[in-house]
Design an enzyme around this catalytic site. Structure first.
Site, PDB file in Angstrom:
ATOM      1  N   HIS A  21     -37.060   3.294  36.961  1.00  0.00           N
ATOM      2  CA  HIS A  21     -37.894   4.282  35.443  1.00  0.00           C
ATOM      3  C   HIS A  21     -36.455   5.460  34.791  1.00  0.00           C
ATOM      4  O   HIS A  21     -35.184   5.268  36.002  1.00  0.00           O
ATOM      5  CB  HIS A  21     -38.905   5.573  36.439  1.00  0.00           C
ATOM      6  CG  HIS A  21     -38.942   5.781  35.005  1.00  0.00           C
ATOM      7  ND1 HIS A  21     -38.536   6.949  34.080  1.00  0.00           N
ATOM      8  CD2 HIS A  21     -40.669   5.978  34.259  1.00  0.00           C
ATOM      9  CE1 HIS A  21     -38.957   7.687  33.478  1.00  0.00           C
ATOM     10  NE2 HIS A  21     -40.634   6.739  33.385  1.00  0.00           N
TER      11      HIS A  21
ATOM     12  N   ASP B 269     -37.509   8.500  44.756  1.00  0.00           N
ATOM     13  CA  ASP B 269     -38.647   8.317  43.171  1.00  0.00           C
ATOM     14  C   ASP B 269     -39.685   8.187  43.756  1.00  0.00           C
ATOM     15  O   ASP B 269     -40.149   6.729  44.019  1.00  0.00           O
ATOM     16  CB  ASP B 269     -37.864   7.696  42.294  1.00  0.00           C
ATOM     17  CG  ASP B 269     -38.765   8.388  41.183  1.00  0.00           C
ATOM     18  OD1 ASP B 269     -39.835   8.350  40.855  1.00  0.00           O
ATOM     19  OD2 ASP B 269     -38.339   7.383  39.868  1.00  0.00           O
TER      20      ASP B 269
ATOM     21  N   GLN C 109     -44.508   7.005  41.741  1.00  0.00           N
ATOM     22  CA  GLN C 109     -45.686   6.449  42.018  1.00  0.00           C
ATOM     23  C   GLN C 109     -46.134   6.071  43.331  1.00  0.00           C
ATOM     24  O   GLN C 109     -46.930   5.178  43.058  1.00  0.00           O
ATOM     25  CB  GLN C 109     -45.714   4.930  41.567  1.00  0.00           C
ATOM     26  CG  GLN C 109     -44.954   4.877  39.880  1.00  0.00           C
ATOM     27  CD  GLN C 109     -45.941   5.577  38.549  1.00  0.00           C
ATOM     28  OE1 GLN C 109     -46.985   5.311  39.255  1.00  0.00           O
ATOM     29  NE2 GLN C 109     -45.636   5.630  37.529  1.00  0.00           N
TER      30      GLN C 109
ATOM     31  N   CYS D 236     -39.770   2.790  30.301  1.00  0.00           N
ATOM     32  CA  CYS D 236     -38.853   3.618  30.613  1.00  0.00           C
ATOM     33  C   CYS D 236     -37.814   2.516  31.269  1.00  0.00           C
ATOM     34  O   CYS D 236     -37.702   3.375  32.315  1.00  0.00           O
ATOM     35  CB  CYS D 236     -39.218   4.734  30.714  1.00  0.00           C
ATOM     36  SG  CYS D 236     -39.733   5.649  29.781  1.00  0.00           S
TER      37      CYS D 236
END
Ligand code: PMP
Length: 411
Positions: free
Chosen positions: A119, A196, A199, A362
């Site tokens: 992303h 990250d 999600q 994104c």
């Protein structure tokens, strides 16, 4: 409505004369009444600024805020609450690491390794850091099965690497990435690993100690918490050695006219009045998910994806992106219909009451790599059902018919 859906009043509505099927959870999830009630109750009974006051409401608000931190600490199994920093969300957390740890530790000639599926939030901070410092940004690509190429990763990560930053789960294809292995590789070469978790935390059990990640960022709003609140986990030793991200109130030890000292962790990284109610709401979201059990959330989503994927792939003129193996999938499914722009597909699905997202999500470098400009994306969560997957399939069939014959029953 099933028992879980009853907790989400927003789902009980008609959109374009059809019962709403909300399949845009990767963008933001819906909030259960348990979360909205926690927010309202905080504002109606305990609201005050934290840490500074000695009056009763200030003490209660501080206790609520710190209790929320401990809930999130438990939720991701961080060793101590000081390693759990409240942020605005994933983007904020990743920028924090790039602007502090990155600024302090990356120099000309160093390398930063990320993946082609990132992303923009886990791409641009590293891209700009590399440009500024004269470092090199390197990308891990995909195998033919649509998974991260670990052989390539093993070659890319070398003693020159200072940071490896990869999403735990892709927001486009739903792929669950083997970040424990990537963190190990990074550590073997003296680099740090940044995860990250935007999600992943909402959908799979995350144990930051087991993963051995150095930093890990995620957002409240994708896990049924409020917007504008998130978490950055960081290992204590790293956080302690880092300069502050922002300067101002709350984050100081002592301020003199020409120099200052900084507060202890985690406050060193929480400058200014924080999103206190947001933290309380996020704590309530963590409670809600804990009560259901993350293993149950994952199993539920995988059951739906197991059901949907073969049917979607068997549909004429449909291309599905991402891993074939549902065990390596969250509830995110990206697809396209031949000859149709995904925005038209999403608009047609909305007319059937089915909310999906269309666009580059994104992740423009990923789109370019896949030779696409955009995809449609359906993303499921614990309140979705196989019946929702059926509604998507039926609406897609109708969309195909409509564009084939150029007419649709208007409502
Ligand atoms: N990373 C990933 C994988 C995401 O899906 C998102 C949100 N779409 C982000 C980062 C950014 O999250 P936020 O906008 O909440 O900061």
């Amino acid at each position: 409505m099933n028992e879980i859906q009853k907790d989400f009043p927003i789902l009980n509505q008609q959109v374009n004369d059809e019962q709403l099927v909300y399949l845009d959870n990767a963008a933001t999830a819906q909030r259960p009444t348990q979360v909205t009630t926690a927010l309202t109750e905080f504002y109606q009974t305990d609201n005050a600024n934290v840490h500074r006051g000695v009056h009763t409401l200030a003490e209660r608000a501080t206790a609520d805020y710190e209790a929320a931190r401990r809930k999130l600490q438990k939720f991701i199994n961080a060793k101590e609450p000081e390693e759990v920093i409240f942020t605005k969300g994933t983007t904020d957390g990743l920028n924090l690491v790039a602007s502090t740890y990155g600024q302090q530790n990356v120099k000309a000639g160093d390398e930063i390794v990320i993946s082609i599926t990132e992303h923009h939030s886990n791409l641009i901070p590293w891209q700009q850091l590399a440009l500024e410092k004269g470092a090199t940004l390197k990308y891990i690509h995909l195998t033919d099965d649509g998974e991260l190429d670990l052989d390539e990763a093993a070659k890319l990560i070398t003693d020159k690497t200072k940071i490896v930053a990869v999403a735990h789960a892709s927001n486009v294809m739903g792929t669950i990435n083997p970040i424990k292995q990537l963190a190990k590789l990074a550590h073997e070469h003296g680099a740090i690993f940044v995860g990250d978790g935007a999600q992943s935390v909402p959908h799979i059990a995350v144990d930051v100690q087991d993963l051995d990640v150095d930093f890990y960022a995620f957002s409240g709003h994708k896990m049924m918490g409020p917007t504008g609140i998130g978490i950055l986990y960081g290992k204590r030793a790293l956080l302690e050695a880092m300069k502050p991200y922002q300067y101002g109130g709350e984050m100081i030890g002592f301020v003199h006219q020409f120099e200052s000292t900084w507060a202890e962790l985690p406050y060193k990284f929480e400058a200014g009045t924080q999103n206190i109610a947001g933290a309380v709401g996020l704590g309530a979201a963590a409670d809600y998910l804990t009560e259901i059990g993350m293993a149950n959330v994952t199993a539920h989503e995988q059951e739906i994806v197991n059901y949907l994927l073969p049917k979607l792939e068997a549909m004429d003129g449909v291309t599905v992106y991402g891993p074939q193996d549902p065990a390596k999938h969250t509830g995110v499914v990206a697809f396209n219909l031949d000859g149709l722009h995904p925005h038209d597909v999403a608009t047609a699905l909305d007319m059937e009451g089915v909310a999906v997202r269309a666009g580059h999500h994104c992740a423009q470098p990923l789109m370019e790599y896949l030779g696409l400009t955009a995809t449609a994306r359906a993303s499921f969560y614990l309140y979705n059902t196989k019946a929702d997957a059926d509604r998507l399939l039926t609406a897609l069939q109708e969309t195909k018919e409509f564009f084939k014959h150029g007419s649709i029953e208007t409502k």
